[in-house]
Design a protein around this motif. Structure first.
Motif, PDB file in Angstrom:
ATOM      1  N   ILE A 285      -9.784  -1.265   0.525  1.00 52.67           N
ATOM      2  CA  ILE A 285      -8.877  -0.050   0.193  1.00 52.67           C
ATOM      3  C   ILE A 285      -8.671   0.063  -1.191  1.00 52.67           C
ATOM      4  O   ILE A 285      -8.134   1.656  -1.915  1.00 52.67           O
ATOM      5  N   LEU A 286      -8.080  -1.094  -2.049  1.00 54.28           N
ATOM      6  CA  LEU A 286      -7.746  -0.576  -3.684  1.00 54.28           C
ATOM      7  C   LEU A 286      -9.285  -1.227  -4.516  1.00 54.28           C
ATOM      8  O   LEU A 286      -9.727  -1.724  -3.821  1.00 54.28           O
ATOM      9  N   TYR A 287      -9.311  -0.344  -5.862  1.00 55.28           N
ATOM     10  CA  TYR A 287     -10.558  -1.174  -6.508  1.00 55.28           C
ATOM     11  C   TYR A 287      -9.691  -1.555  -7.686  1.00 55.28           C
ATOM     12  O   TYR A 287      -8.629  -0.796  -7.944  1.00 55.28           O
ATOM     13  N   GLU A 288     -10.657  -2.816  -8.367  1.00 51.68           N
ATOM     14  CA  GLU A 288      -9.614  -2.767  -9.608  1.00 51.68           C
ATOM     15  C   GLU A 288     -10.100  -1.311 -10.860  1.00 51.68           C
ATOM     16  O   GLU A 288     -11.002  -1.170 -10.986  1.00 51.68           O
ATOM     17  N   LYS A 289      -9.286  -0.944 -11.239  1.00 48.16           N
ATOM     18  CA  LYS A 289      -9.665  -0.154 -11.908  1.00 48.16           C
ATOM     19  C   LYS A 289      -9.704  -0.250 -13.681  1.00 48.16           C
ATOM     20  O   LYS A 289     -10.540   0.098 -14.488  1.00 48.16           O
TER      21      LYS A 289
ATOM     22  N   MET B 255       0.815  -0.951   0.391  1.00 42.78           N
ATOM     23  CA  MET B 255       0.085   0.300  -0.036  1.00 42.78           C
ATOM     24  C   MET B 255       0.735   1.242   0.092  1.00 42.78           C
ATOM     25  O   MET B 255       0.572   2.273  -0.579  1.00 42.78           O
ATOM     26  N   GLN B 256       1.791   0.996   1.165  1.00 42.31           N
ATOM     27  CA  GLN B 256       2.752   2.438   1.282  1.00 42.31           C
ATOM     28  C   GLN B 256       3.197   2.535  -0.719  1.00 42.31           C
ATOM     29  O   GLN B 256       3.558   3.901  -0.405  1.00 42.31           O
ATOM     30  N   VAL B 257       4.094   1.860  -1.778  1.00 39.77           N
ATOM     31  CA  VAL B 257       4.511   1.540  -2.149  1.00 39.77           C
ATOM     32  C   VAL B 257       3.954   2.270  -3.433  1.00 39.77           C
ATOM     33  O   VAL B 257       4.513   3.736  -4.128  1.00 39.77           O
TER      34      VAL B 257
ATOM     35  N   VAL C 127      -2.294   9.390   3.583  1.00 37.07           N
ATOM     36  CA  VAL C 127      -1.983   8.471   4.309  1.00 37.07           C
ATOM     37  C   VAL C 127      -1.141   7.384   4.569  1.00 37.07           C
ATOM     38  O   VAL C 127       0.139   8.357   5.095  1.00 37.07           O
ATOM     39  N   ALA C 128      -1.346   6.374   3.446  1.00 36.83           N
ATOM     40  CA  ALA C 128      -0.312   5.966   3.080  1.00 36.83           C
ATOM     41  C   ALA C 128       1.134   6.138   2.756  1.00 36.83           C
ATOM     42  O   ALA C 128       2.408   6.041   3.208  1.00 36.83           O
ATOM     43  N   TYR C 129       0.915   7.253   1.870  1.00 35.71           N
ATOM     44  CA  TYR C 129       2.283   8.026   1.494  1.00 35.71           C
ATOM     45  C   TYR C 129       3.018   8.582   2.965  1.00 35.71           C
ATOM     46  O   TYR C 129       4.126   8.551   2.892  1.00 35.71           O
ATOM     47  N   GLU C 130       2.159   9.811   3.881  1.00 35.63           N
ATOM     48  CA  GLU C 130       2.400  10.340   4.817  1.00 35.63           C
ATOM     49  C   GLU C 130       3.375   9.480   5.883  1.00 35.63           C
ATOM     50  O   GLU C 130       3.736  10.032   6.821  1.00 35.63           O
ATOM     51  N   SER C 131       3.117   7.899   5.860  1.00 34.74           N
ATOM     52  CA  SER C 131       3.286   7.027   7.063  1.00 34.74           C
ATOM     53  C   SER C 131       4.935   6.486   6.493  1.00 34.74           C
ATOM     54  O   SER C 131       5.184   5.899   7.289  1.00 34.74           O
ATOM     55  N   LEU C 132       5.096   7.186   5.545  1.00 37.88           N
ATOM     56  CA  LEU C 132       6.916   6.414   5.042  1.00 37.88           C
ATOM     57  C   LEU C 132       7.249   7.287   5.691  1.00 37.88           C
ATOM     58  O   LEU C 132       7.409   8.728   5.778  1.00 37.88           O
ATOM     59  N   LEU C 133       9.024   6.714   5.804  1.00 41.60           N
ATOM     60  CA  LEU C 133       9.476   7.394   6.675  1.00 41.60           C
ATOM     61  C   LEU C 133      10.963   8.239   5.064  1.00 41.60           C
ATOM     62  O   LEU C 133      10.518   7.643   3.961  1.00 41.60           O
ATOM     63  N   LYS C 134      11.143   9.664   5.063  1.00 44.70           N
ATOM     64  CA  LYS C 134      11.516  10.455   4.671  1.00 44.70           C
ATOM     65  C   LYS C 134      12.495   9.744   3.787  1.00 44.70           C
ATOM     66  O   LYS C 134      12.126  10.025   2.022  1.00 44.70           O
ATOM     67  N   GLN C 135      13.278   9.305   4.180  1.00 46.65           N
ATOM     68  CA  GLN C 135      14.265   8.500   3.159  1.00 46.65           C
ATOM     69  C   GLN C 135      13.362   7.485   2.667  1.00 46.65           C
ATOM     70  O   GLN C 135      14.238   6.785   1.550  1.00 46.65           O
ATOM     71  N   ARG C 136      12.576   6.668   2.692  1.00 50.80           N
ATOM     72  CA  ARG C 136      12.474   5.787   2.264  1.00 50.80           C
ATOM     73  C   ARG C 136      11.109   6.292   1.250  1.00 50.80           C
ATOM     74  O   ARG C 136      11.625   5.386  -0.157  1.00 50.80           O
ATOM     75  N   ARG C 137      10.751   6.824   1.047  1.00 54.10           N
ATOM     76  CA  ARG C 137       9.583   7.780   0.279  1.00 54.10           C
ATOM     77  C   ARG C 137      11.031   8.097  -0.368  1.00 54.10           C
ATOM     78  O   ARG C 137      10.597   7.947  -1.804  1.00 54.10           O
TER      79      ARG C 137
END
Length: 541
Positions: free
Chosen positions: A335-339, A298-300, A357-367
C-alpha cells in the motif's frame, strides 16, 4: 508486463541523449495504467550511477509555485529533507562552483533561505523570476556536462503555472545537451512543451488479454489460475494493470484464492465472486479489511498527501515505535513504499488512487480535525522555514475550518507568489482569502483587510482586470484613511494611478486625478510617491 515497445522507446531516446541529442518524452495514460511504473523500471535499467532528477506535482499543488522545480533543484544539490538551513546553504555553495557561483542568491531564494545579497534584493519580481529560470537552467545544463541527465516530471496535469512556464522555457534550451526530459500525465493534462522535433509522445494503453493474464500469474508467483477466473478478472478490469493487481490481492486477502499444489484455485463458484466495478471500489474493499490500527494510519497519512515524512505523521498520531511497525506492515501489503531513508524517513502511497480512497473514507468532521493537527504540526516542526510551507498551511487550515489561520496563510502565500511574479496564482490566493472571510464572517484586523484588498488590486492590474483593481484599491484606501495608515495610503495612491493609466477615461478627468494625487503626496511629504505619480502622469500625457 506488456511494455516492451515503450521501454525500447525510452532506451532509444536515452541512447540519442548520450550522443548529445536532447530528447523530450511525454508518457501519457489514464490513472493506474502504469506511467510511473514504466519510468521506475527505466530508472532501474539506467542504474544508480546515472543522474536522475524527479519533480513531483500534487493534486492541490497548482498554487504552490515552483514545487517540482524545487524537487529537482534539491536533488541536483543533494539536499535532503531534515537538513538545517546552514547545511542547505553550505551544500549550495559547495556544488555551485565556477560559473554557477553568481547564481547562489537565486538558489537560496528558491529554497526559502535568507538572501543578503544587495544586488539580488534590489531586483524587481520580474528580475527575480527570470533570474531563477536562468539559475536553474544553468545548474541542470552544467550537470549534463558531467554525465547524461534524466529529468522526470511526475503528474504534470497538476503542475503549477510558473513551473509549467519554466519547463517549457527549459525544453527550448536543451538542444545539444545530454538531457532526457520525461513527463507523465493524464490525457487531459498535456504539458505546453509537448511539441517540437525532439518531442515524442508515448501513449500507454491498457494491457492486452495475454499481457493481463501474465500479470495475474506474476502476482501469484508465476502459478496459473483457473482460465475462467483469469478471463473474468481481465474483463472486469479492462486491462488496467493497477486494477488487475488490486483485484488479485483483494481475492487473496479475503481467502477466495488459495494455493493448491502448483496452481491457485478459487474456493467458491466463480459466478458467486463479488468483484467491484471500479479501481476505487476494490481499493475501498481492501482497506475495509485492514485491522483498525492500519486503516487509521493509512487514513491519517492520506490527509497529509501522497507522500509524507515519518516525523510529521508521528507528531500527528502521537505514537512511538508502534507507528514504524504499522508503516512496515503497510509497506509489506504494498500500500505504501519507502520513499527515502536518509536523513529523514519518508513514505509514499503506491498509487495516488489509494491515497484518494483512504482520504474519502474519512468522515468530514474527522478529516477537518486531522487537517488542523497537520497544520499545527507543520508550524511546530518547520518553524525555522515556514515560508516554504505557506501554501500547505493555507490548504490544511482551510480544510480544517480554521478560517482565521487560513486567511493568514492565504495572504502570506499570495504575497509570496506576487513577489515571485506568479501573478495569476497571487490573484487566486487573494480571492480565496476574501472568499473565506466573507463565507466565515470573521472580523479582520485593519492591516490584513488592507493587505487583501491592496494585494488583490495589484495582482488585478497585472492580469488586466482593471475594474477589479480600482474597486479593491478603493476599499484598501478606505481602510487606510479610517485607521491612519498614511504610508500604505501612498502605496495605494500610486497603485490607483497606475491602474487609471490602463483604464479608459477622459483626458481631463485623468489629469485632474493625477494632480490631486501629486498634491496629496506633497501634503504628507512622500517624495517617492510624488515622483512615481508624476512619471505615470507624464506617460499618460
Amino acid at each position: 508486463v506488456g511494455r516492451r515497445p515503450e521501454m525500447e522507446a525510452l532506451r532509444s531516446a536515452y541512447e540519442r541523449v548520450k550522443g548529445g541529442e536532447a530528447q523530450v518524452v511525454g508518457v501519457v495514460g489514464e490513472p493506474g495504467v502504469g506511467k510511473s511504473r514504466l519510468v521506475y523500471e527505466f530508472q532501474k535499467v539506467l542504474g544508480a550511477d546515472e543522474a536522475f532528477l524527479t519533480g513531483f506535482s500534487i493534486p492541490f499543488g497548482r498554487n504552490i509555485n515552483f514545487l517540482p522545480v524545487i524537487d529537482v533543484v534539491k536533488t541536483a544539490f543533494g539536499i535532503e529533507e531534515g537538513m538545517s538551513q546552514e547545511e542547505v546553504g553550505n551544500r549550495i555553495i559547495e556544488r555551485a562552483k565556477n560559473g554557477l557561483a553568481p547564481m547562489v542568491p537565486f538558489y537560496r531564494n528558491l529554497l526559502s533561505l535568507k538572501v543578503e545579497d544587495p544586488r539580488f534584493n534590489a531586483l524587481d519580481p520580474e528580475g527575480r523570476k527570470f533570474g531563477t529560470f536562468e539559475a536553474v537552467k544553468n545548474l541542470l545544463l552544467a550537470m549534463s556536462e558531467g554525465k547524461p541527465s534524466v529529468i522526470f516530471l511526475e503528474d504534470v496535469h497538476w503542475m503549477d503555472k510558473i513551473s509549467e512556464e519554466f519547463f517549457t522555457y527549459f525544453s527550448h534550451c536543451i538542444h545539444g545537451h545530454r538531457i532526457l526530459m520525461i513527463s507523465a500525465s493524464r490525457p487531459e493534462g498535456a504539458p505546453p512543451w509537448a511539441q517540437g522535433a525532439h518531442y515524442q509522445r508515448l501513449g500507454l494503453e491498457t494491457l492486452s488479454f495475454d499481457a493481463s493474464v501474465r500479470l495475474v500469474r506474476n502476482i501469484l508467483g508465476g502459478l496459473p489460475l483457473d482460465p475462467a477466473l483469469e478471463k473474468k478478472i481481465v474483463e472486469k478490469t479492462g486491462g488496467n494493470p493497477f486494477f488487475v493487481e488490486e483485484i488479485v490481492r483483494d481475492l487473496l486477502d479475503r481467502g477466495d484464492l488459495v494455493k493448491s499444489g502448483d496452481r491457485y484455485i478459487c474456493n467458491r463458484p466463480i459466478h458467486q465472486l463479488e468483484i467491484p466495478n471500479t479501481i476505487q471500489g476494490v481499493l475501498a474493499t481492501r482497506m475495509d479489511r485492514l485491522s483498525e490500527d492500519l486503516k487509521q494510519t493509512m487514513q491519517v497519512a492520506s490527509v497529509i498527501g501522497r507522500d509524507f515524512a515519518f516525523r510529521l505523521l508521528k507528531s500527528i498520531m502521537e505514537l512511538g515505535e508502534e507507528l514504524r511497525v504499522r508503516l512496515t506492515s503497510l509497506v509489506g501489503l504494498e500500500i505504501l513504499y519507502e520513499k527515502a531513508l536518509y536523513p529523514e524517513l519518508e513514505y509514499i502511497f503506491k498509487n495516488v488512487l489509494t491515497q484518494e480512497v483512504a482520504y474519502e473514507s474519512l468522515l468530514k468532521q474527522r478529516r477537518r480535525e486531522i487537517h488542523g493537527r497537520i497544520a499545527r504540526a507543520i508550524e511546530e516542526l518547520y518553524a525555522h522555514r515556514l515560508e516554504q510551507h505557506y501554501e500547505l498551511l493555507a490548504h490544511h487550515y482551510e480544510r480544517s475550518g480554521n478560517a482565521e489561520k487560513a486567511v493568514e496563510y492565504l495572504i502570506l502565500a499570495a504575497e509570496k507568489s506576487h513577489q515571485n511574479k506568479s501573478v495569476q496564482v497571487a490573484y487566486d490566493f487573494f480571492r480565496q482569502a476574501l472568499k473565506v472571510v466573507e463565507s466565515a464572517h470573521i472580523p479582520l484586523d485593519p492591516d490584513k483587510d488592507r493587505r487583501i484588498h491592496q494585494g488583490l488590486a495589484s495582482a488585478s492590474v497585472d492580469i488586466g482586470e482593471i475594474n477589479t483593481a480600482l474597486e479593491n484599491y478603493r476599499k484598501a484606501m478606505d481602510v487606510c484613511q479610517k485607521h491612519g495608515m498614511v504610508a500604505h495610503e501612498m502605496e495605494i495612491l500610486v497603485g490607483i494611478s497606475l491602474a487609471r493609466y490602463f483604464a479608459p477615461m477622459e483626458h481631463e478627468e485623468a489629469i485632474r486625478f493625477y494632480e490631486e494625487g501629486i498634491a496629496r503626496a506633497r501634503e504628507v511629504g512622500d517624495i517617492a510617491a510624488e515622483s512615481r505619480i508624476l512619471s505615470i502622469k507624464a506617460l499618460f500625457s
